[in-house]
Design a protein around this motif. Structure first.
Motif, PDB file in Angstrom:
ATOM      1  N   PHE A 124       0.737  -1.189   0.074  1.00 17.34           N
ATOM      2  CA  PHE A 124       0.128   0.007  -0.028  1.00 17.34           C
ATOM      3  C   PHE A 124       0.779   1.266   0.027  1.00 17.34           C
ATOM      4  CE2 PHE A 124      -2.875  -3.168   2.040  1.00 17.34           C
ATOM      5  CZ  PHE A 124      -4.019  -3.170   1.145  1.00 17.34           C
ATOM      6  N   GLU A 125       2.189   1.027  -0.085  1.00 19.60           N
ATOM      7  CA  GLU A 125       2.880   2.325  -0.438  1.00 19.60           C
ATOM      8  C   GLU A 125       3.099   3.059  -1.804  1.00 19.60           C
ATOM      9  OE1 GLU A 125       4.237   3.637   2.308  1.00 19.60           O
ATOM     10  OE2 GLU A 125       3.400   2.093   3.730  1.00 19.60           O
ATOM     11  N   LYS A 126       3.406   4.002  -1.992  1.00 18.37           N
ATOM     12  CA  LYS A 126       3.455   4.798  -2.886  1.00 18.37           C
ATOM     13  C   LYS A 126       4.476   4.190  -3.946  1.00 18.37           C
ATOM     14  CE  LYS A 126       2.878   9.174  -2.575  1.00 18.37           C
ATOM     15  NZ  LYS A 126       3.122  10.547  -2.279  1.00 18.37           N
ATOM     16  N   PHE A 127       4.243   3.920  -5.262  1.00 14.01           N
ATOM     17  CA  PHE A 127       4.937   3.613  -6.272  1.00 14.01           C
ATOM     18  C   PHE A 127       5.700   2.374  -6.101  1.00 14.01           C
ATOM     19  CE2 PHE A 127       4.921   8.244  -6.711  1.00 14.01           C
ATOM     20  CZ  PHE A 127       4.164   8.243  -7.904  1.00 14.01           C
ATOM     21  N   LYS A 128       5.389   1.360  -5.196  1.00 13.45           N
ATOM     22  CA  LYS A 128       6.025   0.249  -4.910  1.00 13.45           C
ATOM     23  C   LYS A 128       5.964  -0.910  -6.074  1.00 13.45           C
ATOM     24  CE  LYS A 128       7.688   0.505  -1.107  1.00 13.45           C
ATOM     25  NZ  LYS A 128       9.390   0.603  -0.710  1.00 13.45           N
ATOM     26  N   SER A 129       7.046  -1.763  -6.428  1.00 19.77           N
ATOM     27  CA  SER A 129       7.066  -2.555  -7.447  1.00 19.77           C
ATOM     28  C   SER A 129       7.999  -3.870  -7.201  1.00 19.77           C
ATOM     29  CB  SER A 129       7.518  -2.014  -8.937  1.00 19.77           C
ATOM     30  OG  SER A 129       8.740  -1.595  -8.890  1.00 19.77           O
ATOM     31  N   LYS A 130       7.801  -4.654  -7.742  1.00 21.35           N
ATOM     32  CA  LYS A 130       8.627  -5.727  -7.566  1.00 21.35           C
ATOM     33  C   LYS A 130       9.089  -6.560  -9.120  1.00 21.35           C
ATOM     34  CE  LYS A 130       6.505 -10.173  -6.889  1.00 21.35           C
ATOM     35  NZ  LYS A 130       6.124 -11.379  -5.905  1.00 21.35           N
ATOM     36  N   PRO A 131      10.341  -6.874  -9.284  1.00 18.03           N
ATOM     37  CA  PRO A 131      10.465  -7.638 -10.598  1.00 18.03           C
ATOM     38  C   PRO A 131       9.911  -8.987 -10.443  1.00 18.03           C
ATOM     39  CG  PRO A 131      12.494  -7.517  -9.099  1.00 18.03           C
ATOM     40  CD  PRO A 131      11.369  -6.749  -8.359  1.00 18.03           C
ATOM     41  N   VAL A 132       9.242  -9.273 -11.803  1.00 15.13           N
ATOM     42  CA  VAL A 132       8.904 -10.680 -11.806  1.00 15.13           C
ATOM     43  C   VAL A 132       9.179 -11.032 -13.055  1.00 15.13           C
ATOM     44  CG1 VAL A 132       6.897 -12.186 -11.855  1.00 15.13           C
ATOM     45  CG2 VAL A 132       6.905 -10.218 -10.358  1.00 15.13           C
ATOM     46  N   LEU A 133      10.032 -11.958 -13.180  1.00 17.21           N
ATOM     47  CA  LEU A 133      10.704 -12.592 -14.413  1.00 17.21           C
ATOM     48  C   LEU A 133      11.072 -11.300 -15.315  1.00 17.21           C
ATOM     49  CD1 LEU A 133       8.212 -15.474 -15.395  1.00 17.21           C
ATOM     50  CD2 LEU A 133      10.453 -15.677 -14.128  1.00 17.21           C
ATOM     51  N   GLY A 174       1.736   0.791  -8.380  1.00 16.05           N
ATOM     52  CA  GLY A 174       1.561   2.303  -8.610  1.00 16.05           C
ATOM     53  C   GLY A 174       1.121   3.191  -7.630  1.00 16.05           C
ATOM     54  N   LEU A 175      -0.138   3.936  -8.081  1.00 15.35           N
ATOM     55  CA  LEU A 175      -0.763   4.885  -6.859  1.00 15.35           C
ATOM     56  C   LEU A 175      -2.208   4.184  -6.423  1.00 15.35           C
ATOM     57  CD1 LEU A 175      -0.077   8.367  -8.393  1.00 15.35           C
ATOM     58  CD2 LEU A 175       0.949   7.434  -6.292  1.00 15.35           C
ATOM     59  N   GLY A 176      -2.600   3.342  -7.035  1.00 15.67           N
ATOM     60  CA  GLY A 176      -3.901   2.779  -6.856  1.00 15.67           C
ATOM     61  C   GLY A 176      -4.050   2.225  -5.444  1.00 15.67           C
ATOM     62  N   LEU A 177      -3.285   1.518  -5.175  1.00 12.08           N
ATOM     63  CA  LEU A 177      -3.538   0.945  -3.705  1.00 12.08           C
ATOM     64  C   LEU A 177      -3.231   1.842  -2.758  1.00 12.08           C
ATOM     65  CD1 LEU A 177      -2.049  -2.753  -4.158  1.00 12.08           C
ATOM     66  CD2 LEU A 177      -4.514  -2.127  -3.977  1.00 12.08           C
ATOM     67  N   TYR A 178      -2.232   2.725  -3.093  1.00 14.90           N
ATOM     68  CA  TYR A 178      -1.862   3.803  -1.934  1.00 14.90           C
ATOM     69  C   TYR A 178      -2.889   4.760  -1.958  1.00 14.90           C
ATOM     70  CZ  TYR A 178       0.075   8.245  -0.488  1.00 14.90           C
ATOM     71  OH  TYR A 178       0.460   9.241   0.222  1.00 14.90           O
ATOM     72  N   LEU A 179      -3.515   5.254  -2.889  1.00 12.12           N
ATOM     73  CA  LEU A 179      -4.815   6.086  -3.060  1.00 12.12           C
ATOM     74  C   LEU A 179      -5.784   5.561  -2.240  1.00 12.12           C
ATOM     75  CD1 LEU A 179      -4.484   7.770  -6.466  1.00 12.12           C
ATOM     76  CD2 LEU A 179      -3.887   8.858  -4.220  1.00 12.12           C
ATOM     77  N   SER A 180      -5.915   4.314  -2.540  1.00 14.84           N
ATOM     78  CA  SER A 180      -7.139   3.450  -1.925  1.00 14.84           C
ATOM     79  C   SER A 180      -6.920   3.363  -0.347  1.00 14.84           C
ATOM     80  CB  SER A 180      -7.344   2.050  -2.562  1.00 14.84           C
ATOM     81  OG  SER A 180      -7.607   2.297  -3.679  1.00 14.84           O
ATOM     82  N   ARG A 181      -5.792   3.081   0.132  1.00 11.41           N
ATOM     83  CA  ARG A 181      -5.582   3.174   1.573  1.00 11.41           C
ATOM     84  C   ARG A 181      -5.772   4.499   2.078  1.00 11.41           C
ATOM     85  NH1 ARG A 181       0.483   3.053   3.813  1.00 11.41           N
ATOM     86  NH2 ARG A 181       0.342   5.090   3.034  1.00 11.41           N
ATOM     87  N   GLU A 182      -5.321   5.779   1.494  1.00 12.58           N
ATOM     88  CA  GLU A 182      -5.383   6.806   1.928  1.00 12.58           C
ATOM     89  C   GLU A 182      -6.895   7.471   2.312  1.00 12.58           C
ATOM     90  OE1 GLU A 182      -2.760   8.767   3.212  1.00 12.58           O
ATOM     91  OE2 GLU A 182      -2.007   6.849   3.059  1.00 12.58           O
ATOM     92  N   ILE A 183      -7.517   6.998   1.380  1.00 13.33           N
ATOM     93  CA  ILE A 183      -9.000   7.469   1.229  1.00 13.33           C
ATOM     94  C   ILE A 183      -9.727   6.508   2.296  1.00 13.33           C
ATOM     95  CG2 ILE A 183     -11.188   7.159   0.053  1.00 13.33           C
ATOM     96  CD1 ILE A 183      -9.661   7.536  -2.423  1.00 13.33           C
ATOM     97  N   ILE A 184      -9.578   5.262   2.518  1.00 17.12           N
ATOM     98  CA  ILE A 184      -9.929   4.532   3.641  1.00 17.12           C
ATOM     99  C   ILE A 184      -9.394   5.032   5.050  1.00 17.12           C
ATOM    100  CG2 ILE A 184     -10.027   2.107   5.037  1.00 17.12           C
ATOM    101  CD1 ILE A 184     -11.449   2.432   1.959  1.00 17.12           C
ATOM    102  N   LYS A 185      -8.308   5.473   5.160  1.00 21.48           N
ATOM    103  CA  LYS A 185      -7.638   6.098   6.294  1.00 21.48           C
ATOM    104  C   LYS A 185      -8.386   7.286   6.656  1.00 21.48           C
ATOM    105  CE  LYS A 185      -3.199   6.495   6.912  1.00 21.48           C
ATOM    106  NZ  LYS A 185      -1.984   6.604   6.588  1.00 21.48           N
ATOM    107  N   ALA A 186      -8.918   8.026   5.700  1.00 20.37           N
ATOM    108  CA  ALA A 186      -9.434   9.236   6.065  1.00 20.37           C
ATOM    109  C   ALA A 186     -10.650   9.022   6.620  1.00 20.37           C
ATOM    110  CB  ALA A 186      -9.475  10.186   4.583  1.00 20.37           C
TER     111      ALA A 186
END
Length: 67
Positions: free
Chosen positions: A16-25, A32-44
């Protein structure tokens, strides 16, 4: 709930952090920002986000907001 690749616990803690990614193959899996923004809205709204991943390739994402 969806069927997708298992997410390691260390990655799940940061998903849920901003711009996190992980290499897969040969490509990158990114929240990206989707889960981060979701978390911020829910936290608000004083709520919580949850994320669980199982080795059978089942992942569950959800949230709760108090009434």
């Amino acid at each position: 709930k969806n069927n997708s690749e298992y997410i390691e616990p260390n990655t799940l803690k940061e998903i849920f952090e901003k711009f996190k990614s992980k290499p897969v193959l040969n490509y990158r899996l990114s929240s990206g920002l989707g889960l981060y923004l979701s978390r911020e809205i829910i936290k608000a709204h004083f709520g919580k986000m949850i994320a669980k991943s199982y080795t059978n390739n089942t992942n569950i994402f959800g949230f709760s907001i108090p009434i």
